[in-house]
Motif scaffolding. Structure first.
Motif, PDB file in Angstrom:
ATOM      1  N   UNK A   1      -6.989 -11.472  11.021  1.00  0.00           N
ATOM      2  CA  UNK A   1      -6.856 -11.261   9.578  1.00  0.00           C
ATOM      3  C   UNK A   1      -6.108  -9.960   9.331  1.00  0.00           C
ATOM      4  N   UNK A   2      -5.237  -9.990   8.343  1.00  0.00           N
ATOM      5  CA  UNK A   2      -4.578  -8.776   7.854  1.00  0.00           C
ATOM      6  C   UNK A   2      -5.301  -8.351   6.591  1.00  0.00           C
ATOM      7  N   UNK A   3      -5.676  -7.065   6.508  1.00  0.00           N
ATOM      8  CA  UNK A   3      -6.332  -6.577   5.303  1.00  0.00           C
ATOM      9  C   UNK A   3      -5.528  -5.420   4.729  1.00  0.00           C
ATOM     10  N   UNK A   4      -5.468  -5.351   3.426  1.00  0.00           N
ATOM     11  CA  UNK A   4      -4.711  -4.300   2.745  1.00  0.00           C
ATOM     12  C   UNK A   4      -5.617  -3.563   1.764  1.00  0.00           C
ATOM     13  N   UNK A   5      -5.498  -2.238   1.756  1.00  0.00           N
ATOM     14  CA  UNK A   5      -6.254  -1.412   0.822  1.00  0.00           C
ATOM     15  C   UNK A   5      -5.302  -0.675  -0.104  1.00  0.00           C
ATOM     16  N   UNK A   6      -5.622  -0.681  -1.391  1.00  0.00           N
ATOM     17  CA  UNK A   6      -4.844   0.054  -2.379  1.00  0.00           C
ATOM     18  C   UNK A   6      -5.186   1.534  -2.378  1.00  0.00           C
ATOM     19  N   UNK A   7      -4.435   2.299  -3.160  1.00  0.00           N
ATOM     20  CA  UNK A   7      -4.587   3.745  -3.183  1.00  0.00           C
ATOM     21  C   UNK A   7      -5.945   4.222  -3.643  1.00  0.00           C
ATOM     22  N   UNK A   8      -6.540   3.531  -4.623  1.00  0.00           N
ATOM     23  CA  UNK A   8      -7.862   3.941  -5.116  1.00  0.00           C
ATOM     24  C   UNK A   8      -8.941   3.717  -4.061  1.00  0.00           C
ATOM     25  N   UNK A   9      -8.682   2.806  -3.118  1.00  0.00           N
ATOM     26  CA  UNK A   9      -9.639   2.518  -2.050  1.00  0.00           C
ATOM     27  C   UNK A   9      -9.528   3.493  -0.881  1.00  0.00           C
ATOM     28  N   UNK A  10      -8.516   4.386  -0.937  1.00  0.00           N
ATOM     29  CA  UNK A  10      -8.284   5.331   0.160  1.00  0.00           C
ATOM     30  C   UNK A  10      -8.064   6.741  -0.371  1.00  0.00           C
ATOM     31  N   UNK A  11      -8.643   7.046  -1.524  1.00  0.00           N
ATOM     32  CA  UNK A  11      -8.333   8.299  -2.214  1.00  0.00           C
ATOM     33  C   UNK A  11      -9.110   9.498  -1.684  1.00  0.00           C
ATOM     34  N   UNK A  12     -10.222   9.269  -1.007  1.00  0.00           N
ATOM     35  CA  UNK A  12     -11.082  10.365  -0.556  1.00  0.00           C
ATOM     36  C   UNK A  12     -11.731   9.994   0.769  1.00  0.00           C
ATOM     37  N   UNK A  13     -12.413  10.972   1.373  1.00  0.00           N
ATOM     38  CA  UNK A  13     -13.120  10.684   2.615  1.00  0.00           C
ATOM     39  C   UNK A  13     -14.142   9.586   2.456  1.00  0.00           C
ATOM     40  N   UNK A  14     -14.878   9.614   1.349  1.00  0.00           N
ATOM     41  CA  UNK A  14     -15.902   8.597   1.096  1.00  0.00           C
ATOM     42  C   UNK A  14     -15.286   7.210   0.989  1.00  0.00           C
ATOM     43  N   UNK A  15     -14.175   7.108   0.256  1.00  0.00           N
ATOM     44  CA  UNK A  15     -13.563   5.786   0.072  1.00  0.00           C
ATOM     45  C   UNK A  15     -12.930   5.280   1.365  1.00  0.00           C
ATOM     46  N   UNK A  16     -12.350   6.187   2.162  1.00  0.00           N
ATOM     47  CA  UNK A  16     -11.800   5.783   3.463  1.00  0.00           C
ATOM     48  C   UNK A  16     -12.924   5.295   4.378  1.00  0.00           C
ATOM     49  N   UNK A  17     -14.073   5.979   4.331  1.00  0.00           N
ATOM     50  CA  UNK A  17     -15.228   5.556   5.130  1.00  0.00           C
ATOM     51  C   UNK A  17     -15.665   4.144   4.755  1.00  0.00           C
ATOM     52  N   UNK A  18     -15.658   3.847   3.462  1.00  0.00           N
ATOM     53  CA  UNK A  18     -16.014   2.507   2.987  1.00  0.00           C
ATOM     54  C   UNK A  18     -15.010   1.468   3.493  1.00  0.00           C
ATOM     55  N   UNK A  19     -13.715   1.823   3.463  1.00  0.00           N
ATOM     56  CA  UNK A  19     -12.673   0.914   3.942  1.00  0.00           C
ATOM     57  C   UNK A  19     -12.831   0.647   5.436  1.00  0.00           C
ATOM     58  N   UNK A  20     -13.192   1.676   6.191  1.00  0.00           N
ATOM     59  CA  UNK A  20     -13.394   1.511   7.635  1.00  0.00           C
ATOM     60  C   UNK A  20     -14.590   0.591   7.917  1.00  0.00           C
ATOM     61  N   UNK A  21     -15.636   0.735   7.106  1.00  0.00           N
ATOM     62  CA  UNK A  21     -16.794  -0.164   7.250  1.00  0.00           C
ATOM     63  C   UNK A  21     -16.375  -1.626   7.046  1.00  0.00           C
ATOM     64  N   UNK A  22     -15.491  -1.846   6.071  1.00  0.00           N
ATOM     65  CA  UNK A  22     -14.999  -3.206   5.804  1.00  0.00           C
ATOM     66  C   UNK A  22     -14.162  -3.697   6.982  1.00  0.00           C
ATOM     67  N   UNK A  23     -13.270  -2.830   7.476  1.00  0.00           N
ATOM     68  CA  UNK A  23     -12.413  -3.186   8.608  1.00  0.00           C
ATOM     69  C   UNK A  23     -13.230  -3.599   9.825  1.00  0.00           C
ATOM     70  N   UNK A  24     -14.269  -2.843  10.110  1.00  0.00           N
ATOM     71  CA  UNK A  24     -15.043  -3.074  11.332  1.00  0.00           C
ATOM     72  C   UNK A  24     -16.163  -4.097  11.159  1.00  0.00           C
TER      73      UNK A  24
END
Length: 450
Positions: A2-25
């Motif tokens: 699967x290819x997943x894409x995150x927008x800018x609001x989903x990667x704006x801070x450490x907390x949001x990047x952490x959430x995106x990584x949880x989704x990825x993994x």
């Protein structure tokens, strides 16, 4: 895969990047992560892309850039520090930022494209560092390495078909995660060129097709696509599934979850797309599927409207017997480089609908004067007060009386459409109304079917 894409609001801070990584993994199949530049952390914040544009403008005007470089680097530094990334590891990001003005660019447009693209480029590098820091085997892949070749304008690029051949040969270990920057590709001469703004969606769709992904998950800040604009109807239904062509029809009339061009690579590769909410990743979101074997859940999928239209109405007796009438009108429009959106016609009438952004008052007068002189219609009327409503649904093909139901419900509200036109695909009905009636018309149609 699967290819997943995150927008800018989903990667704006450490907390949001952490959430995106949880989704990825959360799923082993999620192997390729396409990232945007860090977006706004709060309403008054500035997107990193906008900061990079300011950096480019200061560079072009030979102004001091120390403060803007510090401000941009600080955004990445804060995200890195959240995960314990050392200053030494972050030095490469600072170096690349400082080095941007020192590169050779064919012209100012290429410089601007390169500066803008580094929002995504640096963020992808940083997130790959973070993943490896967390013990997740990861690799940053640059469009240069992947062979994502683009042509066209430096800030409005188009993917080259060669890219899909190159991506097909890209080797990815089943046990690794790939982090890929969105928004840009590389020209045949080796320069950076960006897709039009919002182009990380396009990159995601290109990779999904090129890597033969089973699914392209596009994470945004909404739980799928609404069946109507929530600014018009409170708490509207979420579309569970829809076809590519339904999405295209609705995008034309104002649905803005996807950039208009973003679906094209996925459509060509028949890759299913899942629009999901980064903050509620377990919700099903909206599936966008190929037309083949699609079974709709309901008659109408969505209703959308746009108010930036104008129309030219012509009436001429025995119009249907006059050869070349439409051709002469089109030649006038071509002379002034004015595109038209639609041209519904009757026996003695024709209406030409325009997107107002392509017109000025002077152009309107020139076109009307020339049509009057060359064609001499019995009646010529320019209508500024014009809105278009699109009613879209694969289920309409097999349901009789949809148009009659729509017109009847509008009539009950005292709304008389100025135009109604059903597309050849039989999945959409276009309705022209006065601007001030558009929102009420959308509400009325929505309530009738939902």
């Amino acid at each position: 895969m699967k290819v997943i894409k995150f927008g800018g609001s989903s990667l704006a801070s450490g907390e949001s990047v952490s959430n995106a990584i949880d989704i990825l993994t959360a799923e082993d199949q999620r192997q390729v992560m396409v990232v945007s530049a860090p977006g706004k952390r709060f309403p008054e914040d500035t997107k990193v892309t906008d900061l990079l544009i300011e950096y480019a403008e200061k560079t072009l005007h030979h102004q001091d850039t120390n403060n803007i470089v510090s401000e941009i680097f600080n955004r990445y530094q804060k995200i890195g520090k959240y995960f314990g990334i050392s200053n030494t590891e972050l030095d490469v990001i600072h170096y690349l930022l400082l080095n941007l003005p020192k590169q050779n660019y064919p012209n100012d447009d290429y410089l601007l494209a390169a500066f803008k693209a580094h929002g995504e480029r640096l963020n992808a590098r940083l997130i790959a560092l973070i993943l490896n820091q967390l013990g997740i085997k990861s690799r940053y892949i640059d469009p240069v390495e992947a062979g994502l070749i683009v042509t066209g304008e430096p800030n409005d690029a188009l993917v080259n078909p060669e890219s899909y051949i190159n991506l097909d040969h890209l080797k990815i270990d089943p046990n690794e995660k790939i982090v890929f920057p969105g928004f840009f590709g590389i020209t045949p001469s080796g320069h950076i060129a960006t897709f039009s703004r919002g182009g990380s969606d396009i990159t995601g769709a290109i990779l999904a097709r090129g890597l033969h992904s089973e699914l392209y998950e596009n994470f945004t800040d909404v739980s799928g696509i609404f069946s109507v604009n929530p600014a018009i109807v409170s708490h509207p239904a979420t579309i569970k599934k829809m076809t590519y062509r339904e999405m295209r029809e609705l995008s034309y009339a104002g649905f803005s979850v996807f950039h208009d061009e973003a679906l094209i690579p996925a459509i060509q590769g028949e890759i299913p797309i899942n629009v999901k909410n980064t903050n509620l990743p377990t919700e099903s979101g909206t599936m966008i599927l190929p037309n083949r074997n699609f079974v709709p859940d309901r008659v109408i999928t969505g209703v959308a409207s746009q108010k930036h239209f104008s129309a030219l109405y012509l009436h001429k007796y025995l119009l249907n017997k006059e050869a070349g009438f439409t051709l002469r009108i089109l030649q006038i429009l071509d002379k002034y480089h004015v595109p038209y959106e639609h041209m519904p016609s009757g026996i003695d009438d024709i209406t030409i609908i325009f997107n107002r952004k392509f017109l000025t008052d002077q152009l309107i007068d020139l076109i009307c004067n020339e049509i009057q002189a060359l064609i001499n219609p019995d009646q010529l009327e320019w209508i500024n007060d014009y809105a278009i409503i699109m009613v879209v649904g694969e289920g309409m093909k097999n349901k009789a009386g949809v148009s009659a139901t729509i017109l009847s419900s509008l009539q009950e509200q005292g709304i008389t459409p100025q135009m109604i036109n059903q597309g050849a695909s039989q999945i959409s009905i276009m309705i022209g109304t006065k601007k001030e009636e558009a929102s009420l018309a959308v509400k009325t149609i929505y309530r009738q079917f939902f």
